[in-house]
Design a protein around this motif. Structure first.
Motif, PDB file in Angstrom:
ATOM      1  N   ARG A 252       0.856  -1.213   0.100  1.00 20.99           N
ATOM      2  CA  ARG A 252       0.030  -0.042  -0.057  1.00 20.99           C
ATOM      3  C   ARG A 252       0.918   1.360  -0.122  1.00 20.99           C
ATOM      4  O   ARG A 252       1.857   1.368   0.743  1.00 20.99           O
ATOM      5  CB  ARG A 252      -0.802   0.107   1.181  1.00 20.99           C
ATOM      6  CG  ARG A 252      -2.101  -0.915   1.026  1.00 20.99           C
ATOM      7  CD  ARG A 252      -3.264  -0.871   1.878  1.00 20.99           C
ATOM      8  NE  ARG A 252      -4.126  -2.015   1.814  1.00 20.99           N
ATOM      9  CZ  ARG A 252      -5.243  -1.819   0.860  1.00 20.99           C
ATOM     10  NH1 ARG A 252      -5.315  -0.787  -0.109  1.00 20.99           N
ATOM     11  NH2 ARG A 252      -6.225  -2.597   0.715  1.00 20.99           N
ATOM     12  N   GLY A 256      -3.230   4.743   0.087  1.00 18.49           N
ATOM     13  CA  GLY A 256      -3.859   3.872   0.256  1.00 18.49           C
ATOM     14  C   GLY A 256      -4.347   2.743  -0.609  1.00 18.49           C
ATOM     15  O   GLY A 256      -4.692   1.620  -0.479  1.00 18.49           O
ATOM     16  N   ASP A 257      -3.741   3.044  -1.731  1.00 20.61           N
ATOM     17  CA  ASP A 257      -4.045   2.131  -3.184  1.00 20.61           C
ATOM     18  C   ASP A 257      -2.946   1.256  -2.978  1.00 20.61           C
ATOM     19  O   ASP A 257      -1.764   1.407  -2.483  1.00 20.61           O
ATOM     20  CB  ASP A 257      -3.933   3.129  -4.307  1.00 20.61           C
ATOM     21  CG  ASP A 257      -5.089   3.921  -4.332  1.00 20.61           C
ATOM     22  OD1 ASP A 257      -6.235   3.615  -4.697  1.00 20.61           O
ATOM     23  OD2 ASP A 257      -4.900   5.390  -3.939  1.00 20.61           O
ATOM     24  N   LEU A 258      -3.005  -0.201  -3.522  1.00 18.09           N
ATOM     25  CA  LEU A 258      -2.307  -1.013  -3.934  1.00 18.09           C
ATOM     26  C   LEU A 258      -1.424  -0.870  -5.035  1.00 18.09           C
ATOM     27  O   LEU A 258      -1.698  -0.220  -6.071  1.00 18.09           O
ATOM     28  CB  LEU A 258      -2.954  -2.389  -4.038  1.00 18.09           C
ATOM     29  CG  LEU A 258      -3.697  -2.934  -2.910  1.00 18.09           C
ATOM     30  CD1 LEU A 258      -4.354  -4.195  -3.166  1.00 18.09           C
ATOM     31  CD2 LEU A 258      -2.739  -3.353  -1.652  1.00 18.09           C
TER      32      LEU A 258
END
Length: 389
Positions: A252, A256-258
């Motif tokens: 992450r 907050g994104d992968l």
């Protein structure tokens, strides 16, 4: 033909892709016992042909001895040969595509991988006359402008600079083949596949014996070179599902994104034959100049081509309008001041364009089956640009 003195045998001929070439081949008598390893057939049963295999001296581990190693081992003449074949093949390919070459300055005030949210690249600053500038991490912006000047695809083959330290997958100065063209994501992916196959055919035609010395998987290279259909594609969201059982495949970022890791790239390559595209990365993990999907504002119109040690080509459709760029800059918390000219260009000529960058060393690592990119440095440089000579 009489063999000349020195390391290389020189042969002239007509290449299989229609260009007269001069081929530089290592003479077998140049390969000493200390320079080769026996090919491990158990680990790589389909790789190369029987016989000696070049062994990297890994002289980057002992920089003080590197210059002597350069002129006493056959490793470096071999990689010079492959770089040369790729160089000439690149220009042949882009000439066939009716492209224009763009020679741009190595200094810039507009880096393409700024230190914004989710940035995974460190820019290289320099001081000249008391002023701070950057060494180009990419000349994509210059290519976008050149495309609007010429109306034709534009490209270059030059060094790029990154501020991170080197490791097995990364160099802080590497050779970059980049291009920009009119069209969208599918167009640039098809363009990359033509280029990738063209380079592969060139290496097989002009340096097959040297590829065998590296223990290359000739059967696999032949298959890629002879292919006509698109490379396999997997969307990022699908890759997340496919690799759900692979610990460490994703991380992450601060948004907050992968984001896929090098371990995740390798896991995909282990499960699917290379080359394979991973496409449509989360919008907040890509640079501001990439286009966002009109169908889903959380997804970008981007693609990475995975081979060998991982990402070898990064591609994407570009943000269309000045408003798109401004919105992307704001989302990434990047100051727009240094990109005012870019915004103005998009306002004046909102063309639908796309582009890509191919890491030359990583492509050659895939072609030769080698695993450490530092073995492909002719002159050593650290993240501060230091090195000798």
């Amino acid at each position: 033909m009489t063999e000349p003195m020195g390391r290389n045998v020189i042969a002239r001929g007509q290449s299989s892709y229609g260009v007269e070439v001069t081929e530089h081949r290592l003479s077998e008598r140049d390969l000493q016992d200390d320079d080769v390893d026996t090919l491990d057939r158990a680990r790589a049963p389909a790789r190369g042909e029987a016989g000696p295999r070049l062994k990297s001296p890994q002289s980057w581990r002992q920089p003080d001895a590197h210059l002597e190693t350069l002129v006493t081992t056959p490793w470096y003449p071999a990689i010079f040969e492959l770089f040369s074949v790729l160089n000439f093949a690149t220009h042949d390919f882009f000439r066939l595509e009716a492209a224009s070459i763009a020679f741009a300055p190595l200094t810039t005030g507009s880096i393409s991988s700024p230190m914004g949210l989710a940035s995974d690249s460190v820019p290289v600053q320099a001081q000249i006359g008391g002023r701070t500038i950057y060494l180009a991490d990419s000349m994509q912006f210059a290519l976008e402008l050149a495309l609007r000047v010429t109306g034709r695809p534009t490209y270059y083959l030059l060094p790029s600079f990154r501020g991170e330290g080197s490791d097995a997958r990364h160099l802080n100065q590497f050779v970059h083949a980049e291009a920009e063209m009119r069209g969208g994501l599918d167009d640039v992916m098809a363009f990359v596949e033509r280029y990738f196959r063209f380079l592969t055919r060139a290496l097989l035609s002009e340096a097959r014996k040297t590829l065998n010395l590296f223990g290359s998987n000739i059967k696999s290279l032949d298959s890629v070179a002879a292919g006509t259909g698109p490379f396999r594609r997997i969307r990022f969201a699908e890759a997340v599902r496919v690799l759900a059982d692979c610990d460490g495949a994703f991380e992450r970022c601060e948004t907050g994104d992968l984001r896929i890791t090098s371990l995740g790239e390798r896991a995909l390559l282990d499960r699917h034959r290379a080359p394979i595209w991973i496409t449509h990365m989360p919008a907040r993990t890509v640079p501001f100049y990439q286009a966002i999907s009109p169908d889903d504002p959380e997804i970008s119109l981007t693609a990475d081509l995975l081979t060998g040690v991982g990402e070898t080509v990064g591609a994407g459709e570009r943000a269309l309008t000045d408003a798109d760029v401004i919105a992307n800059l704001a989302r990434g918390q990047v100051c727009a001041d240094d990109y005012r000219w870019y915004i103005d260009m998009k306002r004046a000529q909102p063309w639908r364009t796309a582009g890509f960058g191919l890491g030359v060393e990583r492509f050659l690592m895939w072609a030769t089956g080698t695993r450490d990119i530092r073995d492909w440095s002719f002159l050593l440089r650290n993240e501060f640009g230091e090195g000798s000579p």
